[in-house]
Design a protein around this motif. Sequence first.
Motif, PDB file in Angstrom:
ATOM      1  N   THR A  93      23.037  69.146 -45.317  1.00 64.96           N
ATOM      2  CA  THR A  93      22.302  68.263 -44.417  1.00 64.96           C
ATOM      3  C   THR A  93      21.950  66.970 -45.137  1.00 64.96           C
ATOM      4  N   MET A  94      21.472  67.070 -46.356  1.00 64.61           N
ATOM      5  CA  MET A  94      21.136  65.882 -47.130  1.00 64.61           C
ATOM      6  C   MET A  94      22.390  65.082 -47.480  1.00 64.61           C
ATOM      7  N   ALA A  95      23.442  65.769 -47.898  1.00 66.70           N
ATOM      8  CA  ALA A  95      24.670  65.089 -48.311  1.00 66.70           C
ATOM      9  C   ALA A  95      25.239  64.240 -47.185  1.00 66.70           C
ATOM     10  N   GLN A  96      25.259  64.783 -45.975  1.00 62.52           N
ATOM     11  CA  GLN A  96      25.871  64.053 -44.867  1.00 62.52           C
ATOM     12  C   GLN A  96      24.985  62.916 -44.374  1.00 62.52           C
ATOM     13  N   ALA A 141      29.832  58.315 -34.300  1.00 56.63           N
ATOM     14  CA  ALA A 141      30.514  59.065 -33.238  1.00 56.63           C
ATOM     15  C   ALA A 141      30.837  60.461 -33.760  1.00 56.63           C
ATOM     16  N   LEU A 142      30.445  61.474 -32.990  1.00 60.18           N
ATOM     17  CA  LEU A 142      30.693  62.858 -33.381  1.00 60.18           C
ATOM     18  C   LEU A 142      30.674  63.745 -32.145  1.00 60.18           C
ATOM     19  N   HIS A 143      31.058  65.000 -32.323  1.00 58.07           N
ATOM     20  CA  HIS A 143      31.094  65.937 -31.205  1.00 58.07           C
ATOM     21  C   HIS A 143      29.695  66.483 -30.949  1.00 58.07           C
ATOM     22  N   PRO A 144      29.328  66.729 -29.685  1.00 58.79           N
ATOM     23  CA  PRO A 144      27.990  67.280 -29.413  1.00 58.79           C
ATOM     24  C   PRO A 144      27.772  68.675 -29.991  1.00 58.79           C
ATOM     25  N   LEU A 145      28.853  69.397 -30.344  1.00 61.04           N
ATOM     26  CA  LEU A 145      28.716  70.699 -30.986  1.00 61.04           C
ATOM     27  C   LEU A 145      28.727  70.606 -32.508  1.00 61.04           C
ATOM     28  N   ALA A 146      28.819  69.398 -33.054  1.00 61.99           N
ATOM     29  CA  ALA A 146      28.842  69.239 -34.499  1.00 61.99           C
ATOM     30  C   ALA A 146      27.519  69.698 -35.107  1.00 61.99           C
ATOM     31  N   HIS A 147      27.578  70.115 -36.340  1.00 59.55           N
ATOM     32  CA  HIS A 147      26.410  70.693 -37.009  1.00 59.55           C
ATOM     33  C   HIS A 147      25.163  69.805 -36.945  1.00 59.55           C
ATOM     34  N   PRO A 148      25.254  68.500 -37.213  1.00 54.27           N
ATOM     35  CA  PRO A 148      24.032  67.679 -37.148  1.00 54.27           C
ATOM     36  C   PRO A 148      23.380  67.664 -35.773  1.00 54.27           C
ATOM     37  N   GLU A 149      24.156  67.824 -34.719  1.00 52.84           N
ATOM     38  CA  GLU A 149      23.604  67.784 -33.373  1.00 52.84           C
ATOM     39  C   GLU A 149      23.001  69.116 -32.945  1.00 52.84           C
ATOM     40  N   VAL A 150      23.505  70.213 -33.495  1.00 57.73           N
ATOM     41  CA  VAL A 150      23.088  71.543 -33.040  1.00 57.73           C
ATOM     42  C   VAL A 150      22.091  72.198 -33.998  1.00 57.73           C
ATOM     43  N   HIS A 151      22.255  71.961 -35.296  1.00 56.50           N
ATOM     44  CA  HIS A 151      21.523  72.760 -36.276  1.00 56.50           C
ATOM     45  C   HIS A 151      20.605  71.964 -37.208  1.00 56.50           C
ATOM     46  N   GLU A 152      20.436  70.663 -36.985  1.00 61.35           N
ATOM     47  CA  GLU A 152      19.662  69.864 -37.943  1.00 61.35           C
ATOM     48  C   GLU A 152      18.490  69.118 -37.314  1.00 61.35           C
ATOM     49  N   ARG A 153      18.069  69.516 -36.122  1.00 62.09           N
ATOM     50  CA  ARG A 153      16.892  68.940 -35.473  1.00 62.09           C
ATOM     51  C   ARG A 153      16.959  67.413 -35.391  1.00 62.09           C
ATOM     52  N   HIS A 154      18.167  66.915 -35.060  1.00 61.93           N
ATOM     53  CA  HIS A 154      18.371  65.476 -34.848  1.00 61.93           C
ATOM     54  C   HIS A 154      18.004  64.662 -36.088  1.00 61.93           C
ATOM     55  N   ALA A 155      18.396  65.176 -37.246  1.00 62.82           N
ATOM     56  CA  ALA A 155      18.029  64.514 -38.499  1.00 62.82           C
ATOM     57  C   ALA A 155      18.602  63.094 -38.593  1.00 62.82           C
ATOM     58  N   PHE A 156      19.800  62.877 -38.056  1.00 62.09           N
ATOM     59  CA  PHE A 156      20.397  61.548 -38.139  1.00 62.09           C
ATOM     60  C   PHE A 156      19.455  60.481 -37.588  1.00 62.09           C
ATOM     61  N   SER A 157      18.961  60.722 -36.387  1.00 62.79           N
ATOM     62  CA  SER A 157      18.118  59.723 -35.741  1.00 62.79           C
ATOM     63  C   SER A 157      16.686  59.766 -36.256  1.00 62.79           C
TER      64      SER A 157
END
Length: 386
Positions: free
Chosen positions: A89-92, A109-125
């Motif tokens: 999670t940190m690396a990406q 741009a990524l898939h809605p089933l990608a790990h950051p969207e499903v398993h990381e509590r919206h960490a990107f944003s």
Amino acid sequence: MSDTAAKDGTPSVRERRTAANREARLALSRAPVRATLRDRLTWLTEAAAEVHDLDEPADVYGDGVVSALEDRVAALLGTEAAAFFPTGTMAQQVALRCWAGRTGGRTVALHPLAHPEVHERHAFSQVSGLRPVHLSAEPRLPTAAEIRDFAEPFGALMLELPLRDAGFVLPTWEELTATVEAARERDAVVHFDGARLWETTVHFGRPLAEIAGLADSVYVSFYKSLGGFGGAALAGPRTLVEEAKCWRHRYGGMVFQQFPTVLSALVGLDRELPRLPEYVRHARVVAAALREGFAAAGASGARVHPAEPHTHQFQVWLPYDADAVAEAAVRQAEETSVLLFAGPWQAGGPPGLASTEVTVDAAGLEWTAGDVRAAVDDFVFRLSKP
């Protein structure tokens, strides 16, 4: 049947499943995460001397054995450099934050089933200030056409290889190269979420370095397929990796000493990485036998996805209640010492459907197709019992 232990102390299905995985005579996988602390420490103690000089000083803030692992990963993936991270999670987040600064585009741009969207509590944003956009809702990686036709600009394209939550699926090599080229045409960088990149070589028919070479940066995990204690690496151009190390420190990833995790990663690279192609090939034997077994047992509606697995992991879908299927799987192991399904079952899709993930590793190589079919027949019989 909840995975949570009952108030009266009755073991949960999860606890029973973990015990069954340790004790079963046959299991398709024996995930290290289910082992005891003693087992894991014994494993590392016995194996570590084979992969690194244990008489050298222990690492301090990323030197020594950590640097050795980083060099090993860079060589395997054919990149200029690599940086060790405590989590993927940190690396990406760091990788895509660095690319955003270089491209000037904070949209990923990524898939809605990608790990950051499903398993990381919206960490990107929430943490990195990045804006995710979805190219396709189909249960597969986005196509070149979808990338070319997407209405909004984006600075980076993130591709999870394989896409776990869609069934560990991969595109063909031709589809992947076309997708990457389409992103390049839009002046976007390409980042591979390669947590499970290690096992894609059979499907693509290409070595790791050629696969990783399509992307501008790649993340890989050391525990998902290699059996390490944890940890990840970000690989790519040297300038990107050096910048990523600065952000690693800012994100709290500059851990004082990491030698147990790093040594376990080196053991995984030595022991498990060479065997992954064998696991992938046998997973196809297991998947075919599962389909045949369900058909012979009259379990209409049972589905193995993908029909021919792209990696050594795939999904099984059954038209039964998830709790009932989970109980039948554990009871089968407890009563016969054969654990056909080692993972949890989830309700999903239309009501009355349950799914699980199947992994075939070293333990699974002991199974013949006949063993699988016989276990399926017994499993379906148990499902049919009141």
